[in-house]
Design an enzyme around this catalytic site. Structure first.
Site, PDB file in Angstrom:
ATOM      1  N   ILE A   1       8.368  -7.535  11.061  1.00 27.18           N
ATOM      2  CA  ILE A   1       7.736  -7.680   9.746  1.00 27.18           C
ATOM      3  C   ILE A   1       7.339  -9.138   9.526  1.00 27.18           C
ATOM      4  CG2 ILE A   1       8.161  -7.614   7.254  1.00 27.18           C
ATOM      5  CD1 ILE A   1       9.929  -5.132   7.779  1.00 27.18           C
TER       6      ILE A   1
ATOM      7  N   TYR B   1       3.050  10.015   0.631  1.00 19.20           N
ATOM      8  CA  TYR B   1       4.155   9.490   1.429  1.00 19.20           C
ATOM      9  C   TYR B   1       5.520   9.929   0.895  1.00 19.20           C
ATOM     10  CZ  TYR B   1       0.460   6.301   3.068  1.00 19.20           C
ATOM     11  OH  TYR B   1      -0.700   5.767   3.555  1.00 19.20           O
TER      12      TYR B   1
ATOM     13  N   LYS C   1      -2.448   6.081  -3.994  1.00 16.79           N
ATOM     14  CA  LYS C   1      -3.585   6.956  -3.703  1.00 16.79           C
ATOM     15  C   LYS C   1      -3.439   8.331  -4.342  1.00 16.79           C
ATOM     16  CE  LYS C   1      -3.706   4.782   0.850  1.00 16.79           C
ATOM     17  NZ  LYS C   1      -2.268   4.513   1.007  1.00 16.79           N
TER      18      LYS C   1
ATOM     19  N   ASP D   1       0.851  -1.188   0.000  1.00 16.82           N
ATOM     20  CA  ASP D   1       0.000   0.000   0.000  1.00 16.82           C
ATOM     21  C   ASP D   1       0.886   1.236   0.000  1.00 16.82           C
ATOM     22  OD1 ASP D   1      -2.880   1.139   0.631  1.00 16.82           O
ATOM     23  OD2 ASP D   1      -1.460   2.211   1.906  1.00 16.82           O
TER      24      ASP D   1
ATOM     25  N   HIS E   1      -7.450   9.331  -1.707  1.00 21.69           N
ATOM     26  CA  HIS E   1      -6.835   9.263  -0.377  1.00 21.69           C
ATOM     27  C   HIS E   1      -7.767   9.769   0.721  1.00 21.69           C
ATOM     28  CE1 HIS E   1      -2.638   9.195   1.651  1.00 21.69           C
ATOM     29  NE2 HIS E   1      -3.577   8.983   2.545  1.00 21.69           N
TER      30      HIS E   1
ATOM     31  N   ASN F   1      11.375  -3.125  11.460  1.00 24.59           N
ATOM     32  CA  ASN F   1      12.089  -4.187  12.171  1.00 24.59           C
ATOM     33  C   ASN F   1      11.869  -5.517  11.444  1.00 24.59           C
ATOM     34  OD1 ASN F   1      12.368  -6.465  14.018  1.00 24.59           O
ATOM     35  ND2 ASN F   1      12.680  -4.953  15.633  1.00 24.59           N
TER      36      ASN F   1
ATOM     37  N   SER G   1       6.292  -1.848   9.555  1.00 18.63           N
ATOM     38  CA  SER G   1       7.397  -1.896  10.506  1.00 18.63           C
ATOM     39  C   SER G   1       8.701  -1.795   9.735  1.00 18.63           C
ATOM     40  CB  SER G   1       7.357  -3.202  11.314  1.00 18.63           C
ATOM     41  OG  SER G   1       8.459  -3.255  12.211  1.00 18.63           O
TER      42      SER G   1
ATOM     43  N   GLN H   1     -10.600   1.934   2.496  1.00 22.42           N
ATOM     44  CA  GLN H   1      -9.532   1.851   3.500  1.00 22.42           C
ATOM     45  C   GLN H   1      -9.790   2.874   4.600  1.00 22.42           C
ATOM     46  OE1 GLN H   1      -4.808   2.963   3.808  1.00 22.42           O
ATOM     47  NE2 GLN H   1      -5.459   1.895   1.954  1.00 22.42           N
TER      48      GLN H   1
ATOM     49  N   LEU I   1      -3.089  -1.878  14.595  1.00 22.58           N
ATOM     50  CA  LEU I   1      -2.542  -1.945  15.950  1.00 22.58           C
ATOM     51  C   LEU I   1      -2.574  -0.570  16.620  1.00 22.58           C
ATOM     52  CD1 LEU I   1       0.544  -4.250  15.243  1.00 22.58           C
ATOM     53  CD2 LEU I   1      -1.723  -4.914  16.073  1.00 22.58           C
ATOM     54  N   GLY I   2      -3.348   0.350  16.036  1.00 23.80           N
ATOM     55  CA  GLY I   2      -3.479   1.674  16.631  1.00 23.80           C
ATOM     56  C   GLY I   2      -2.258   2.541  16.476  1.00 23.80           C
TER      57      GLY I   2
END
Length: 313
Positions: free
Chosen positions: A270, A57, A86, A52, A119, A266, A264, A191, A220-221
């Site tokens: 991931i 970005y 987007k 995505d 978007h 990491n 992530s 989305q 996950l907020g």
């Protein structure tokens, strides 16, 4: 819809598009370009087949290079990858939609998109500024274009083969209903921020009734307080099923019928976020009935200004 032991290969058919969207996706909102490129490559190596992206970005070129290297290394083929990007708010005028997509395709080094999303439903003043603000620092909105006019331009992109499906993002149910009622090509994907503290049950039900995939960002907020991964109930379930709290929250998202995006830098995280599997039915019921916390972490649905994306310039 899914194999019994893993959600890694789960795909949701696109009723209003071509093919199917992998339920577990990787979001590319990573500001550092070196970290972003490496994270995308690790995600593809781990098995993610859904990326995505967004013009906003400012790293579509980085993602494009990472994909190109993965294609050349034989990690994945283009046909097996589902890539979304987007249309940003300053490009809502119909004459700006196709050029914006072409620019994104160029940066991503792709010939077509699997999905192109508006978007946010908010149109900003057209031009080169992503965040045109007035003297009080407030967004300058564009009253000269409607969301439906932008949607018609999106439909033409599908007709021309530039993208295989189109959809909406950062939007409330009422606006989704307006587009669904009037659209010639229905949204394939919607989305929105969605997690156990913002389950969006009514929107999910509407989407499922109309063959639309609800795609959850910030499942996950976004690591913000109150942390979903600190929730006592989710932690109790995690201990019971021998998974991490994050894996429980992500599995909940897929098991209820939505797709999700996780991000992530990491490598271990991931891979861990991709390694999710079904929860017991009683755990699903506990999460639905036992969590009273209600939080929206991103106010983008109110203003069109994303809370998670740092403004540049």
């Amino acid at each position: 819809m899914h194999p019994s032991n893993s959600f890694q290969d789960t795909k949701i058919p696109l009723v209003h598009g071509t093919g199917a969207i992998p339920a577990v996706g990787f979001g590319t909102l990573i500001r550092d370009p070196v970290a972003a490129k490496e994270a995308v490559k690790v995600a593809l190596e781990a098995g993610f087949r859904h990326l995505d992206c967004a013009e906003l970005y400012s790293n579509e070129d980085v993602v494009g290079h990472a994909m190109r290297e993965a294609f050349e290394a034989g990690t994945v083929q283009r046909k097996d990858l589902f890539v979304t990007t987007k249309l940003w708010n300053n490009n809502h005028r119909p004459e700006r939609v196709s050029p914006a997509l072409e620019a994104s395709l160029g940066r991503l080094q792709l010939d077509y998109l699997d999905c192109y999303l508006i978007h946010t439903p908010f149109a900003f003043q057209p031009g080169d500024e992503q965040y045109p603000n007035d003297e009080h620092g407030q967004p300058i909105y564009d009253s000269g274009v409607t969301l439906m006019e932008t949607w018609r331009a999106m439909e033409r992109l599908v007709d021309e083969g530039k993208c295989r499906s189109i959809g909406l993002s950062d939007i409330r149910l009422e606006k989704v209903k307006e587009i669904v009622a009037a659209a010639r090509i229905k949204p394939a994907v919607v989305q929105v921020e969605c997690h156990p503290y913002l389950p969006e049950w009514e929107l999910l039900e509407f989407c499922q009734q109309h063959g639309i995939v609800l795609l959850a960002f910030a499942p996950l907020g976004h690591g913000m307080e109150p942390k979903i991964t600190d929730d006592p109930l989710i932690n109790a379930i995690a201990r019971r099923v021998d998974k991490t709290p994050a894996q429980v929250a992500l599995a909940w998202a897929v098991q209820r019928g939505s797709a999700l995006l996780t991000t992530s830098t990491n490598p271990d995280r991931i891979r861990q976020n991709f390694d999710i599997s079904p929860l017991p039915d009683d755990a699903m019921q506990e999460i639905r009935n036992g969590i009273a916390t209600s939080v929206r972490f991103n106010a983008v649905v109110e203003t069109g200004v994303p809370g998670f994306v740092p403004q540049v310039g």
